[in-house]
Design a protein around this motif. Sequence first.
Motif, PDB file in Angstrom:
ATOM      1  N   LEU A  80       0.886  -1.157   0.000  1.00 13.22           N
ATOM      2  CA  LEU A  80       0.000   0.000   0.000  1.00 13.22           C
ATOM      3  C   LEU A  80       0.924   1.207   0.000  1.00 13.22           C
ATOM      4  CD1 LEU A  80      -2.958   0.897   0.162  1.00 13.22           C
ATOM      5  CD2 LEU A  80      -2.731   0.836   2.647  1.00 13.22           C
ATOM      6  N   LEU A  81       0.927   1.986  -1.085  1.00  9.06           N
ATOM      7  CA  LEU A  81       1.993   2.948  -1.316  1.00  9.06           C
ATOM      8  C   LEU A  81       1.474   4.338  -1.659  1.00  9.06           C
ATOM      9  CD1 LEU A  81       5.318   2.278  -2.900  1.00  9.06           C
ATOM     10  CD2 LEU A  81       3.950   3.975  -4.064  1.00  9.06           C
ATOM     11  N   CYS A  82       2.183   5.337  -1.158  1.00  9.76           N
ATOM     12  CA  CYS A  82       1.963   6.734  -1.489  1.00  9.76           C
ATOM     13  C   CYS A  82       3.243   7.234  -2.153  1.00  9.76           C
ATOM     14  CB  CYS A  82       1.693   7.526  -0.214  1.00  9.76           C
ATOM     15  SG  CYS A  82       1.825   9.312  -0.393  1.00  9.76           S
ATOM     16  N   GLU A  83       3.148   7.598  -3.417  1.00  7.91           N
ATOM     17  CA  GLU A  83       4.306   8.154  -4.110  1.00  7.91           C
ATOM     18  C   GLU A  83       4.431   9.612  -3.675  1.00  7.91           C
ATOM     19  OE1 GLU A  83       6.064   7.262  -8.360  1.00  7.91           O
ATOM     20  OE2 GLU A  83       4.255   8.489  -8.475  1.00  7.91           O
ATOM     21  N   LEU A  84       5.305   9.838  -2.716  1.00  7.89           N
ATOM     22  CA  LEU A  84       5.395  11.144  -2.068  1.00  7.89           C
ATOM     23  C   LEU A  84       6.156  12.166  -2.903  1.00  7.89           C
ATOM     24  CD1 LEU A  84       4.536  12.519   0.528  1.00  7.89           C
ATOM     25  CD2 LEU A  84       6.678  11.777   1.560  1.00  7.89           C
ATOM     26  N   LEU A  85       7.243  11.741  -3.525  1.00  7.82           N
ATOM     27  CA  LEU A  85       8.083  12.663  -4.285  1.00  7.82           C
ATOM     28  C   LEU A  85       8.658  11.945  -5.500  1.00  7.82           C
ATOM     29  CD1 LEU A  85       9.586  15.417  -4.428  1.00  7.82           C
ATOM     30  CD2 LEU A  85      11.358  14.388  -3.005  1.00  7.82           C
TER      31      LEU A  85
END
Length: 123
Positions: free
Chosen positions: A19-24
């Motif tokens: 479960l991933l959030c591509e932050l930058l």
Amino acid sequence: MLIYDTATSPYKRVMDNSLLCELLHPEKIQTDIKIRYSLAHAFVLKGESTLPHLLQNSVEIYYIIQGRGLMHIDEQAEIVGAGQAVVIPAGSVQYISNTGEDDLEFLAIVDPMWNATDEICIR
């Protein structure tokens, strides 16, 4: 000043099952900042594992924020936990299993930046 916040960024299931959030990601930010890497915030939920996969041309670093997991890189496997950083060489088959009682949380730094054509899922 550039500030990116996981509280306002979407999380989604990605190809490796985390479960991933591509932050930058340099190709997705509205600035000409010169960085080569991408940064994501990820979870492997209690009782889950990521799928075996590899990045052909990028090195990946996992910095474990909380939880415990069994990290597999090629033929090696080690227990990892909060405060540890794991270096995953380019071309190495890798996955991590959550072995703890809580969600496994980590930052994933990819250099050069992650791109879909570089990642291969091993089934």
